[in-house]
Every structure is written in C-alpha cells, then in structure tokens.
Design a protein around this motif. Sequence first.
Motif, mmCIF file in Angstrom:
data_model
loop_
_atom_site.group_PDB
_atom_site.id
_atom_site.type_symbol
_atom_site.label_atom_id
_atom_site.label_comp_id
_atom_site.label_asym_id
_atom_site.label_seq_id
_atom_site.Cartn_x
_atom_site.Cartn_y
_atom_site.Cartn_z
ATOM 1 N N ASP A 1 0.826 -1.209 0.000
ATOM 2 C CA ASP A 1 0.000 0.000 0.000
ATOM 3 C C ASP A 1 0.859 1.257 0.000
ATOM 4 N N ALA A 2 1.953 1.192 0.776
ATOM 5 C CA ALA A 2 2.789 2.395 0.940
ATOM 6 C C ALA A 2 3.702 2.641 -0.259
ATOM 7 N N VAL A 3 4.066 1.567 -0.976
ATOM 8 C CA VAL A 3 5.074 1.713 -2.028
ATOM 9 C C VAL A 3 4.594 2.626 -3.162
ATOM 10 N N ALA A 4 3.309 2.525 -3.512
ATOM 11 C CA ALA A 4 2.820 3.329 -4.639
ATOM 12 C C ALA A 4 3.088 4.823 -4.400
ATOM 13 N N GLY A 5 2.824 5.289 -3.173
ATOM 14 C CA GLY A 5 3.073 6.689 -2.847
ATOM 15 C C GLY A 5 4.560 7.027 -2.889
ATOM 16 N N ARG A 6 5.383 6.078 -2.449
ATOM 17 C CA ARG A 6 6.841 6.323 -2.472
ATOM 18 C C ARG A 6 7.382 6.420 -3.893
ATOM 19 N N GLN B 1 9.124 12.350 -8.282
ATOM 20 C CA GLN B 1 9.104 13.806 -8.114
ATOM 21 C C GLN B 1 10.485 14.315 -7.679
ATOM 22 N N ALA B 2 11.115 13.597 -6.736
ATOM 23 C CA ALA B 2 12.445 14.012 -6.240
ATOM 24 C C ALA B 2 13.476 13.970 -7.364
ATOM 25 N N LEU B 3 13.387 12.945 -8.220
ATOM 26 C CA LEU B 3 14.321 12.861 -9.347
ATOM 27 C C LEU B 3 14.068 14.017 -10.314
ATOM 28 N N LYS B 4 12.798 14.270 -10.587
ATOM 29 C CA LYS B 4 12.441 15.333 -11.538
ATOM 30 C C LYS B 4 12.966 16.688 -11.054
ATOM 31 N N ASP B 5 12.767 16.961 -9.745
ATOM 32 C CA ASP B 5 13.158 18.263 -9.170
ATOM 33 C C ASP B 5 14.616 18.284 -8.706
ATOM 34 N N LYS B 6 15.307 17.149 -8.777
ATOM 35 C CA LYS B 6 16.657 16.999 -8.175
ATOM 36 C C LYS B 6 16.629 17.473 -6.726
ATOM 37 N N ASN B 7 15.637 17.000 -6.006
ATOM 38 C CA ASN B 7 15.456 17.352 -4.585
ATOM 39 C C ASN B 7 16.098 16.243 -3.753
ATOM 40 N N PHE B 8 17.367 16.452 -3.342
ATOM 41 C CA PHE B 8 18.113 15.356 -2.728
ATOM 42 C C PHE B 8 17.565 14.959 -1.359
ATOM 43 N N GLN B 9 17.111 15.943 -0.600
ATOM 44 C CA GLN B 9 16.579 15.613 0.729
ATOM 45 C C GLN B 9 15.349 14.705 0.616
ATOM 46 N N LEU C 1 14.651 12.773 -1.977
ATOM 47 C CA LEU C 1 15.110 11.481 -2.508
ATOM 48 C C LEU C 1 15.617 10.605 -1.363
ATOM 49 N N GLY C 2 16.534 11.155 -0.562
ATOM 50 C CA GLY C 2 17.154 10.376 0.510
ATOM 51 C C GLY C 2 16.151 9.931 1.560
ATOM 52 N N THR C 3 15.226 10.811 1.892
ATOM 53 C CA THR C 3 14.224 10.475 2.910
ATOM 54 C C THR C 3 13.390 9.274 2.463
ATOM 55 N N VAL C 4 12.972 9.260 1.200
ATOM 56 C CA VAL C 4 12.140 8.155 0.711
ATOM 57 C C VAL C 4 12.980 6.881 0.575
ATOM 58 N N ILE C 5 14.239 7.021 0.149
ATOM 59 C CA ILE C 5 15.121 5.838 0.030
ATOM 60 C C ILE C 5 15.241 5.143 1.387
ATOM 61 N N GLU C 6 15.515 5.913 2.437
ATOM 62 C CA GLU C 6 15.675 5.309 3.774
ATOM 63 C C GLU C 6 14.368 4.697 4.265
ATOM 64 N N GLU C 7 13.280 5.427 4.031
ATOM 65 C CA GLU C 7 11.965 4.949 4.469
ATOM 66 C C GLU C 7 11.661 3.579 3.842
ATOM 67 N N ASP C 8 11.932 3.452 2.534
ATOM 68 C CA ASP C 8 11.594 2.195 1.863
ATOM 69 C C ASP C 8 12.526 1.063 2.287
ATOM 70 N N CYS C 9 13.807 1.398 2.514
ATOM 71 C CA CYS C 9 14.753 0.376 2.999
ATOM 72 C C CYS C 9 14.294 -0.171 4.346
ATOM 73 N N LEU C 10 13.949 0.727 5.263
ATOM 74 C CA LEU C 10 13.538 0.269 6.598
ATOM 75 C C LEU C 10 12.235 -0.521 6.526
ATOM 76 N N ASP C 11 11.347 -0.107 5.634
ATOM 77 C CA ASP C 11 10.071 -0.808 5.482
ATOM 78 C C ASP C 11 10.309 -2.230 4.949
ATOM 79 N N MET C 12 11.189 -2.359 3.930
ATOM 80 C CA MET C 12 11.478 -3.702 3.389
ATOM 81 C C MET C 12 12.108 -4.586 4.476
ATOM 82 N N HIS C 13 13.040 -4.026 5.250
ATOM 83 C CA HIS C 13 13.687 -4.844 6.292
ATOM 84 C C HIS C 13 12.718 -5.185 7.420
ATOM 85 N N HIS C 14 11.738 -4.331 7.644
ATOM 86 C CA HIS C 14 10.690 -4.649 8.615
ATOM 87 C C HIS C 14 9.925 -5.887 8.149
ATOM 88 N N VAL C 15 9.580 -5.920 6.866
ATOM 89 C CA VAL C 15 8.911 -7.100 6.307
ATOM 90 C C VAL C 15 9.830 -8.320 6.415
#
Length: 326
Positions: free
Chosen positions: A207-212, A218-226, A228-242
């Motif tokens: 459910d959460a991945v679609a939003g990520r 959007q982060a890639l399009k805008d080159k918004n590094f903060q 990008l990084g925030t979502v990368i960490e969020e998804d990594c922790l979510d996958m490891h939680h699973v």
Amino acid sequence: MKATAVAPANIAFIKYWGRTDAALRLPANASISMNLSASITTTTVEFSDALSQDTIELLEPGGFSEKEIRRVVRQLDVVRNKARTRVFARVATKNTFPKSTGAASSASGFAALTVAAASALGLSLSEKELTILARVGSGSACRSIPDGFVKWEGGDSASSFAHSLYPASYWDIRDVLAIVGSTGKDVSSTAGHDSVRTSPYFLRRLDAVAGRITRIEQALKDKNFQMLGTVIEEDCLDMHHVMQTQVPPLLYWSDATRMLMDAVRNWRTNGIPVYFTIDAGPNVHLICEGKDEDRVLDAIKAVSGVENVILNKPAGGARISTKHLF
Ligand code: DP6
C-alpha cells in the motif's frame, strides 16, 4: 556465435521484495534504481555445435556453486527457447568486485548473461524485450539493462519491463558502498521473496510503495536530494521490517550495519546530507551527492568494522563489448 556483454549492478531506491509469479519473476510492486559504475560484470557466451554440454566458468577464486551453474543454464535455456535452438554454450564471466566481498549481485550477472547470449544467438531484440528476458533470470537484473536511473514496472509477463527514467549523466549521485562483512547469507533473496507473505506487514508495505514511487519520481524530476534520501531510507527500513517479520525471519544486519545506520543519522545532524540503504546482506550503501563525497569518505574512516569501500557513480546500462574473455 560468440558475444560479450558488460553490465552494472544497481541499487534500488524503491525495493523489489515479493512477487506475484515466482517462475516469471513478476514483482509485487514497481521499483526504481540507479546503475553502479564500480560494480560491473563482464560475460562472454559462445554457442557451438561442437559442444556436448554447457560449460560455465566464473573467473575468480571459488568459482560458481552447482546451484549457481544450474541457474545460469536455466537462463541460457530461456534465451535458447526464444531463438528456437538447443545448441550448447561456453560461458565465462568475471566481476570488478570480488564475490567474497558480499557486494556481488545477481543483477549485473544475469543482465550481462542475457544480453551476451541473445547477441551470440543473433536475436535482434529491443531493450524492452531484453529486460523482460533478463527479469526471468533474476528480477533485479532487468534494471541493469537500461541507462542510469531506471524504473521496473509491475504487471504481467509482457508488461513488466524496465526502462530508463534519466540517463547516468542526469544527476551526480554517489553510492558509497561500505563493505562490513562477507559472511554467507543464510537465506537467499530468492527464497526470501517466496516467503514474503508470511509477514503480517507485507500488504501494508505494498500500500505504501505506490506513494513512495510517486515521491521518488518527483524528487528525481526536481533533483530534490533531501526528498530522494528520505524516501530511500523509508523504503529500505520498510522492506527490512517485512524481512525481519517473515517466517523464517531474515535478519541481514550485523553490529557494523547498525553502527553505520546510527552514524549516518549523526552525520546528517552535523550537516552532511547522506542517507543509507541496505539490500539482502549486511553492507550499507551511503547515498550522497558528488559534492559531499569527500566528507562522507572521510566520515566513514571513523567507523569501526568497515572492511572496504566501493565508490559508485551513476552508470550506463548493459552493452555489447568486443573484448571477449576467451
Ligand atoms: C533486496 O533480484 O536478487 O536486492 O529475482 O530472486 O533474483 P531474484 O531476486 P533479486 O532480489 C533483489 C532484492 C533486493 C531489492 C532490490 O534490489 O530491489
């Protein structure tokens, strides 16, 4: 009948974890990755009527296990079926990163194998078709064929393919890969995908991945590094939680992994924009911008347990090479 291909490994910003079809390796969700410049596999494939069986060789100490050889042969069969031939092949492969570092990736391996085998058999396939063939060998391998920043779409056998979002030159991102251990994994990622539904958090993750995905695009399009990084960490922790709540649980982190995760959070507090992501092993990928590379490399020196550092920039996708391995 002989061809050589070179392919990079890739690091997923949004992870592929779980499948809707194991044999076809159809992913439960779309994923987004960046190709890695310093983690490259080169593979030469030659088909010949003179051969009476496939011979598969990894040109580094240790070689391939029987199980790995069977998986390579299965992928040769996938390409042979496409070309409607049964001719046997000789395969040789080597990596720029030693397998023993634990940085080895089935992604670069199956991308290079698929592209070399298809070319050696004279198949003229589009990039999209090549990604679909490579996907059957290893899911993440399809992301190593297109250029730079890549999206792998979910879907069915014909619609789950990978394509480039932006070329490697688009954004000067770094993946500083901290190797913290080379202990063999107890459970392979292939087996982990198969038991993903035993985690009570798997469906919530989907459910959460679609939003990520939307936020990373959007982060890639805008080159918004903060962002990008925030979502990368969020998804990594979510996958490891699973992973950690699957039966059996997949506990890939070591003490050094946790120390690095803590260090990254501290470095951010102290003004270094760097984020972590981790795949099915203990090594930590530190994601930063090129301008911060020196500060990150310097900061890592103070962390104990880091055995080796591999510096990756965004890379192009798989390509044919004229430098054969035999
Ligand atoms: C955690 O592509 O290795 O690295 O399809 O069985 O070969 P198979 O699995 P694989 O899974 C990769 C999982 C991951 C996340 C990712 O790269 O997206």
